[in-house]
Write an enzyme that holds these catalytic residues in place. Structure first.
Site, PDB file in Angstrom:
ATOM      1  N   GLU A  81     -40.492 -27.153-111.454  1.00 59.14           N
ATOM      2  CA  GLU A  81     -39.580 -26.050-111.133  1.00 59.14           C
ATOM      3  C   GLU A  81     -38.220 -26.578-110.691  1.00 59.14           C
ATOM      4  OE1 GLU A  81     -39.634 -22.833-111.334  1.00 59.14           O
ATOM      5  OE2 GLU A  81     -41.693 -22.120-111.348  1.00 59.14           O
ATOM      6  N   LYS A 128     -40.763 -22.034-104.016  1.00 59.00           N
ATOM      7  CA  LYS A 128     -41.071 -20.973-103.066  1.00 59.00           C
ATOM      8  C   LYS A 128     -42.498 -20.514-103.333  1.00 59.00           C
ATOM      9  CE  LYS A 128     -39.540 -16.501-101.271  1.00 59.00           C
ATOM     10  NZ  LYS A 128     -38.539 -15.422-101.385  1.00 59.00           N
ATOM     11  N   ARG A 131     -40.284 -10.052 -93.660  1.00 62.00           N
ATOM     12  CA  ARG A 131     -40.347  -8.770 -94.373  1.00 62.00           C
ATOM     13  C   ARG A 131     -40.173  -7.601 -93.414  1.00 62.00           C
ATOM     14  NH1 ARG A 131     -45.318 -10.853 -98.255  1.00 62.00           N
ATOM     15  NH2 ARG A 131     -43.999 -12.163 -99.583  1.00 62.00           N
ATOM     16  N   TYR A 175     -34.375 -20.190 -87.698  1.00 60.04           N
ATOM     17  CA  TYR A 175     -33.951 -19.181 -86.731  1.00 60.04           C
ATOM     18  C   TYR A 175     -33.691 -19.817 -85.365  1.00 60.04           C
ATOM     19  CZ  TYR A 175     -35.730 -16.317 -90.492  1.00 60.04           C
ATOM     20  OH  TYR A 175     -35.929 -15.768 -91.739  1.00 60.04           O
ATOM     21  N   SER A 196     -40.025 -17.376 -91.062  1.00 58.74           N
ATOM     22  CA  SER A 196     -40.222 -16.465 -89.935  1.00 58.74           C
ATOM     23  C   SER A 196     -41.588 -16.660 -89.296  1.00 58.74           C
ATOM     24  CB  SER A 196     -40.057 -15.022 -90.404  1.00 58.74           C
ATOM     25  OG  SER A 196     -40.979 -14.724 -91.460  1.00 58.74           O
ATOM     26  N   LYS A 219     -39.808 -23.635 -99.620  1.00 53.98           N
ATOM     27  CA  LYS A 219     -40.161 -22.581 -98.665  1.00 53.98           C
ATOM     28  C   LYS A 219     -41.622 -22.203 -98.889  1.00 53.98           C
ATOM     29  CE  LYS A 219     -38.814 -17.941 -97.108  1.00 53.98           C
ATOM     30  NZ  LYS A 219     -37.951 -16.769 -97.328  1.00 53.98           N
TER      31      LYS A 219
END
Length: 343
Positions: A251, A212, A222, A331, A292, A266
């Protein structure tokens, strides 16, 4: 100037140059293009992020995300039914937390009666066939908007992990199927896995946000969860630097060693190279989050007539799958599933 060669001569020279291979033959019909298509998006590739809010009544639009709404718990149940009927396997819940329920420690995150937990119980009671994913991070609950706990102005990794472990437990106990640690704290996957197993929740999956990045593409999200205007500072001490790729592999490898079942990258589209590399080198289910900001860009351009929104939507989802993503949080999920159903 006239071409000194006749058509037969040109065709012969092309066949000589290409060895007789004419790649366009496979592209000349709709049926032939579909027949040889290498990457096909289906509803099975989709996870639908949904924002849940307190109260009843009409959905609340998110201004920076046209077509996205904050829904009451009852409306989330209806959305879960719609997802099931469209063939979408998983919905992901994110809360809009009122300021009065936020504090420095994000205490509402481990309240068994919080919005996400209530929505999980209501959905599982009514639509048990749908998978539910929850977000493990403190930013929807902290008064400072960070994913962890601040001590003297700095994120305290270990105190944050303890809080995240408690958050994951209440979510799993409420009935979620997948917990998604999105905080990027060190060691959180290991402690969450240990806590789930000790609580008899061995079947709860972990999809870790392993790569991320500290990105400019999170702004509308947010706003949707109510943390945008309150964030103090930035998140670069725990989210990844966007210039790094080898670090993403480290990671993800660490998260898998700690007990993650699936990993996520992300943002999605600007990091297709990371999606491809992790999927190829690690050989585990790797997901992408079409953030988003990515969604808002496509919607804004479509709204201004600058591109065909439906075509851009489908093309973007195919890009994730072509890169190696097992699925995508998007979305667009209900629109994509509806479009696929009309084919």
């Amino acid at each position: 100037m006239q071409n000194p060669l006749g058509l037969d001569d040109i065709s012969g020279r092309i066949d000589t140059a290409t060895g007789g291979l004419r790649m366009r033959r496979l592209r000349q019909h709709d049926w032939s293009r579909r027949l040889v298509r290498e990457t096909e998006v289906s509803a099975n590739d989709l996870i639908w992020p949904i924002f849940v809010r307190e109260g009843d009544g009409n959905d609340q639009p998110v201004p920076s995300m046209p077509g996205v709404f904050r829904m009451s718990v009852a409306r989330c149940v209806e959305a879960a039914r719609a997802a099931r009927d469209l063939g979408i396997p998983v919905i992901a819940l994110f809360p809009y937390t009122e300021g009065t329920r936020r504090d420095a420690a994000g205490s509402e995150a481990f309240n068994p009666g919080n919005l996400v937990c209530r929505a999980c119980r209501a959905i599982k009671e009514t639509v048990p066939q749908i998978g539910i994913m929850t977000d493990v991070a403190l930013d929807p609950y902290t008064s400072h908007g960070h994913d962890g706990i601040l001590v003297d102005g700095r994120i305290d990794n270990d105190r944050s992990v303890e809080a995240l472990m408690r958050q994951a437990l209440v979510q799993a106990e409420a009935g979620c199927d997948i917990v998604g640690p999105s905080d990027m704290m060190d060691g959180r996957v290991a402690l969450i896995r240990q806590a789930l197993d000790a609580d008899g929740l061995r079947d709860t999956l972990i999809m870790s946000y392993s790569a991320k990045y500290a990105s400019a593409f999170y702004g509308p999200f947010r706003d949707a969860v109510g943390s945008g205007g309150i964030l103090k500072g930035d998140k670069r001490t725990y989210q990844m630097d966007f210039g790094n790729a080898d670090e993403a592999l480290r990671e993800a490898t660490q998260d898998l060693a700690e007990g993650a079942d699936m990993i996520m990258v992300k943002p999605g589209m600007p990091y297709l190279d990371i999606v491809s590399r992790l999927s190829r080198e690690l050989g585990v289910p790797t997901f992408a989050y079409q953030t988003s900001g990515e969604y808002a860009m496509i919607m804004a351009a479509a709204g201004n007539g600058w591109l065909d929104g439906d075509k851009a939507m489908m093309e973007s989802l195919a890009a994730f799958k072509r890169a190696g993503a097992a699925g995508t949080l998007t979305y667009f999920a209900p629109r994509v599933a509806e479009a696929l159903g009309r084919r």
